[in-house]
Motif scaffolding. Structure first.
Motif, mmCIF file in Angstrom:
data_model
loop_
_atom_site.group_PDB
_atom_site.id
_atom_site.type_symbol
_atom_site.label_atom_id
_atom_site.label_comp_id
_atom_site.label_asym_id
_atom_site.label_seq_id
_atom_site.Cartn_x
_atom_site.Cartn_y
_atom_site.Cartn_z
ATOM 1 N N ARG A 13 -0.001 3.883 -3.835
ATOM 2 C CA ARG A 13 -0.993 2.798 -3.736
ATOM 3 C C ARG A 13 -0.350 1.500 -3.243
ATOM 4 O O ARG A 13 -0.891 0.800 -2.375
ATOM 5 N N VAL A 14 0.795 1.165 -3.821
ATOM 6 C CA VAL A 14 1.460 -0.078 -3.437
ATOM 7 C C VAL A 14 1.929 -0.002 -1.985
ATOM 8 O O VAL A 14 1.713 -0.945 -1.197
ATOM 9 N N TYR A 15 2.543 1.124 -1.610
ATOM 10 C CA TYR A 15 3.056 1.245 -0.247
ATOM 11 C C TYR A 15 1.920 1.221 0.780
ATOM 12 O O TYR A 15 2.018 0.559 1.815
ATOM 13 N N ARG A 16 0.820 1.919 0.477
ATOM 14 C CA ARG A 16 -0.314 1.917 1.404
ATOM 15 C C ARG A 16 -0.922 0.528 1.538
ATOM 16 O O ARG A 16 -1.349 0.127 2.630
ATOM 17 N N ALA A 17 -0.994 -0.214 0.442
ATOM 18 C CA ALA A 17 -1.532 -1.571 0.527
ATOM 19 C C ALA A 17 -0.670 -2.440 1.427
ATOM 20 O O ALA A 17 -1.185 -3.225 2.243
ATOM 21 N N LEU A 18 0.645 -2.280 1.312
ATOM 22 C CA LEU A 18 1.541 -3.086 2.140
ATOM 23 C C LEU A 18 1.505 -2.662 3.605
ATOM 24 O O LEU A 18 1.626 -3.503 4.506
ATOM 25 N N THR A 19 1.356 -1.362 3.865
ATOM 26 C CA THR A 19 1.319 -0.913 5.259
ATOM 27 C C THR A 19 0.016 -1.302 5.946
ATOM 28 O O THR A 19 -0.009 -1.503 7.162
ATOM 29 N N THR A 20 -1.071 -1.384 5.188
ATOM 30 C CA THR A 20 -2.367 -1.696 5.804
ATOM 31 C C THR A 20 -2.705 -3.187 5.776
ATOM 32 O O THR A 20 -3.462 -3.662 6.622
ATOM 33 N N ARG A 21 -2.130 -3.937 4.820
ATOM 34 C CA ARG A 21 -2.473 -5.354 4.679
ATOM 35 C C ARG A 21 -1.368 -6.295 5.113
ATOM 36 O O ARG A 21 -1.583 -7.509 5.201
ATOM 37 N N GLY A 22 -0.173 -5.764 5.336
ATOM 38 C CA GLY A 22 0.936 -6.636 5.704
ATOM 39 C C GLY A 22 1.617 -7.204 4.478
ATOM 40 O O GLY A 22 1.608 -6.608 3.400
ATOM 41 N N ARG A 23 2.220 -8.369 4.604
ATOM 42 C CA ARG A 23 2.986 -8.988 3.515
ATOM 43 C C ARG A 23 2.035 -9.467 2.413
ATOM 44 O O ARG A 23 1.058 -10.153 2.678
ATOM 45 N N LEU A 24 2.366 -9.096 1.179
ATOM 46 C CA LEU A 24 1.508 -9.433 0.045
ATOM 47 C C LEU A 24 2.350 -9.873 -1.143
ATOM 48 O O LEU A 24 3.497 -9.442 -1.308
ATOM 49 N N SER A 25 1.769 -10.700 -1.968
ATOM 50 C CA SER A 25 2.400 -11.089 -3.227
ATOM 51 C C SER A 25 2.088 -10.034 -4.284
ATOM 52 O O SER A 25 1.132 -9.253 -4.131
ATOM 53 N N PRO A 26 2.858 -9.976 -5.368
ATOM 54 C CA PRO A 26 2.536 -9.035 -6.446
ATOM 55 C C PRO A 26 1.122 -9.236 -6.988
ATOM 56 O O PRO A 26 0.464 -8.263 -7.354
ATOM 57 N N GLU A 27 0.660 -10.474 -7.021
ATOM 58 C CA GLU A 27 -0.690 -10.743 -7.535
ATOM 59 C C GLU A 27 -1.751 -10.103 -6.653
ATOM 60 O O GLU A 27 -2.722 -9.516 -7.150
ATOM 61 N N LEU A 28 -1.566 -10.199 -5.341
ATOM 62 C CA LEU A 28 -2.527 -9.583 -4.427
ATOM 63 C C LEU A 28 -2.432 -8.057 -4.485
ATOM 64 O O LEU A 28 -3.444 -7.361 -4.324
ATOM 65 N N LEU A 29 -1.237 -7.547 -4.724
ATOM 66 C CA LEU A 29 -1.097 -6.096 -4.868
ATOM 67 C C LEU A 29 -1.822 -5.594 -6.107
ATOM 68 O O LEU A 29 -2.412 -4.504 -6.089
ATOM 69 N N VAL A 30 -1.794 -6.363 -7.174
ATOM 70 C CA VAL A 30 -2.545 -5.991 -8.375
ATOM 71 C C VAL A 30 -4.031 -5.900 -8.046
ATOM 72 O O VAL A 30 -4.725 -4.945 -8.426
ATOM 73 N N ARG A 31 -4.522 -6.866 -7.301
ATOM 74 C CA ARG A 31 -5.943 -6.874 -6.940
ATOM 75 C C ARG A 31 -6.297 -5.714 -6.007
ATOM 76 O O ARG A 31 -7.297 -5.019 -6.206
ATOM 77 N N ASP A 32 -5.445 -5.468 -5.020
ATOM 78 C CA ASP A 32 -5.772 -4.463 -4.011
ATOM 79 C C ASP A 32 -5.586 -3.032 -4.510
ATOM 80 O O ASP A 32 -6.278 -2.119 -4.039
ATOM 81 N N THR A 33 -4.652 -2.822 -5.420
ATOM 82 C CA THR A 33 -4.376 -1.455 -5.878
ATOM 83 C C THR A 33 -5.117 -1.085 -7.148
ATOM 84 O O THR A 33 -5.266 0.101 -7.454
ATOM 85 N N GLY A 34 -5.561 -2.077 -7.917
ATOM 86 C CA GLY A 34 -6.201 -1.780 -9.197
ATOM 87 C C GLY A 34 -5.208 -1.426 -10.290
ATOM 88 O O GLY A 34 -5.613 -1.011 -11.382
ATOM 89 N N LEU A 35 -3.918 -1.599 -10.020
ATOM 90 C CA LEU A 35 -2.892 -1.311 -11.017
ATOM 91 C C LEU A 35 -2.612 -2.545 -11.865
ATOM 92 O O LEU A 35 -2.890 -3.683 -11.459
ATOM 93 N N ALA A 36 -2.035 -2.324 -13.031
ATOM 94 C CA ALA A 36 -1.602 -3.434 -13.876
ATOM 95 C C ALA A 36 -0.381 -4.101 -13.249
ATOM 96 O O ALA A 36 0.341 -3.497 -12.447
ATOM 97 N N GLU A 55 11.602 -7.764 0.009
ATOM 98 C CA GLU A 55 10.970 -8.975 -0.526
ATOM 99 C C GLU A 55 11.568 -10.201 0.134
ATOM 100 O O GLU A 55 12.781 -10.281 0.362
ATOM 101 N N ASP A 56 10.691 -11.131 0.485
ATOM 102 C CA ASP A 56 11.139 -12.375 1.112
ATOM 103 C C ASP A 56 10.235 -13.504 0.649
ATOM 104 O O ASP A 56 9.014 -13.478 0.873
ATOM 105 N N SER A 57 10.825 -14.465 -0.035
ATOM 106 C CA SER A 57 10.090 -15.641 -0.516
ATOM 107 C C SER A 57 8.884 -15.263 -1.366
ATOM 108 O O SER A 57 7.803 -15.855 -1.244
ATOM 109 N N GLY A 58 9.051 -14.261 -2.203
ATOM 110 C CA GLY A 58 7.977 -13.879 -3.112
ATOM 111 C C GLY A 58 6.940 -12.952 -2.519
ATOM 112 O O GLY A 58 6.015 -12.533 -3.219
ATOM 113 N N LEU A 59 7.067 -12.621 -1.233
ATOM 114 C CA LEU A 59 6.129 -11.701 -0.583
ATOM 115 C C LEU A 59 6.846 -10.388 -0.276
ATOM 116 O O LEU A 59 8.030 -10.378 0.076
#
Length: 318
Positions: A13-36, A55-59
Motif C-alpha cells: 500500500r505504501v509503495y503503491r501510494a508513492l509510485t502513483t502520487r509521487g513524494r508524500l509525507s507520512p501524514e499523507l501516506l496515512v490518509r492515502d493508504t488507510g493505515l495507522a 526520504e528527503d526533507s520529511g518527504l
C-alpha cells in the motif's frame, strides 16, 4: 520481499501510494493508504532497508518499480535454490548414515511398512508440543487408515499438540487424502503446499523422526527411525526450510472466496505446476486452464503466477 508487490500488504500500500502520487509525507501516506501512523512508519523503514524508498526533507519517494520487481525475482530464485540445497544436504546426510559414519546407534530400520503405521501412531501419542510432517507420494493409506489418523490427530490437537504439514501438490490426485487434509485444516492443522518434496518425514517434537528417504524407488520399504542426533537436527532444519518455502493453504472460507476449481488452479499454479499438469490433474482442457489463469491474474492484480498465489494466500482465498 514479495510483500512490496502485494497490493493489500502494508508495504504494498505504501509503495503503491508513492509510485502513483509521487513524494508524500507520512501524514499523507496515512490518509492515502488507510493505515495507522505506526504501520506506515514501519513499512517505510522496511522499504528503506530494501532500498525501495528514500526520504528527503520529511518527504518519501519511491524507487523505480523495476527495482522492486527485480528484487522480488531474485528473492524467488534464491527461494528455489534454497529448496534444492536443502534436498541435497538431506541426501548427503542420508548416505552418510547408510555408511555408518557415526550415526548407526541413532538410526534403525523399520523393517516392515505395517510397523511404520504403528510407529507413526506412537510418535503422535508421545508428542507434547508438535508433530511436523512432509507428506508426499506414494500414498498407501486405506479409508480405515484415514479414519484412524483423523481420530488420533483430532484428539492430540485437542490436547494442545500443534500439527504442521507440508503436502506435495499430488495431494490433489488422491480424493481421500485431499478430503482428510481439508477436514484436519478446519480443525486446526497448519497446512502448506510445495510442488515437490524430497522425502516422506514425520517428526515428533525434537525427539524422534520417521524417515522414508527414497519413496519413489522403494515405496515405504527402507523406512528409518531417527533418534536424537545430529541427523535428527538436520531433518528438523530441513522441515523448517521447506515450511518457509511452502505456500500456505487457508482452511477459512471467505465470502469473496474463489470457486473450488479456481482455488485448485491457483494453488497448483503457485506451487509450480505447468498448464498441462494442471489440466491433467483437474480434468480440464489446457485452453480452459490458460483462460482461467489469465482471469485469476487480473482478478488478483498479479503479474506473475507465483505472485498470484501469494496474493490469494494473503487474502485467505486458498
Amino acid at each position: 520481499m514479495l510483500d512490496v508487490l502485494a497490493a493489500d500488504s502494508d508495504q504494498g500500500r505504501v509503495y503503491r501510494a508513492l509510485t502513483t502520487r509521487g513524494r508524500l509525507s507520512p501524514e499523507l501516506l496515512v490518509r492515502d493508504t488507510g493505515l495507522a501512523a505506526a504501520e506506515v512508519a514501519k513499512a517505510l523503514v522496511e522499504l528503506a532497508e530494501l532500498d525501495l524508498v528514500v526520504e528527503d526533507s520529511g518527504l518519501w519517494e519511491a524507487a523505480p518499480p523495476e527495482r522492486a520487481v527485480s528484487a522480488a525475482l531474485r528473492s524467488e530464485e534464491a527461494r528455489r535454490r534454497e529448496l534444492w540445497r536443502a534436498g541435497a544436504e538431506l541426501d548427503r546426510l542420508y548416505h552418510q548414515a547408510q555408511r555408518g559414519a557415526g550415526w548407526t546407534r541413532h538410526v534403525e530400520p523399520v523393517g516392515h511398512p505395517a510397523r511404520l503405521i504403528t510407529l507413526t501412531t506412537r510418535l503422535q501419542e508421545r508428542a507434547v508440543e508438535q508433530v511436523r510432517w512432509l507428506d508426499r507420494p506414494p500414498y498407501r493409506s486405506t479409508p480405515q487408515n484415514f479414519r484412524a489418523q483423523e481420530e488420533i490427530q483430532s484428539r492430540r490437537m485437542a490436547a494442545g499438540v500443534r500439527y504442521r504439514t507440508v503436502y506435495s501438490q499430488n495431494v490433489y490426485d488422491d480424493p481421500g487424502l485431499f478430503t482428510a487434509m481439508t477436514r484436519m485444516a478446519e480443525l486446526g492443522e497448519h497446512v502448506r503446499l510445495l510442488a515437490e518434496l524430497p522425502v516422506k518425514l514425520t517428526i515428533g517434537d525434537d525427539e524422534i523422526a520417521l524417515l522414508v528417504p527414497e519413496p519413489d524407488r522403494t515405496g515405504l520399504e527402507g523406512a528409518l527411525v531417527v533418534h536424537s542426533s545430529g541427523l535428527l537436527n538436520a531433518l528438523c532444519g530441513l522441515f523448517e526450510t521447506l515450511w518457509t518455502l511452502a505456500l500456505p493453504v487457508a482452511a477459512e472460507r471467505k465470502q469473496d472466496q474463489l470457486s473450488d476449481r479456481d482455488r485448485s488452479i491457483i494453488t497448483l499454479m503457485a506451487a509450480g505446476a505447468t498448464d498441462e499438469a494442471i489440466a491433467r490433474r483437474l480434468d480440464l482442457s489446457r485452453r480452459t486452464v490458460v483462460r482461467r489463469i489469465a482471469a485469476l491474474l487480473d482478478q488478483l492484480g498479479a503479474t506473475t503466477r507465483f505472485q498470484a498465489g501469494v496474493q490469494a494466500a494473503k487474502r485467505g482465498l486458498l
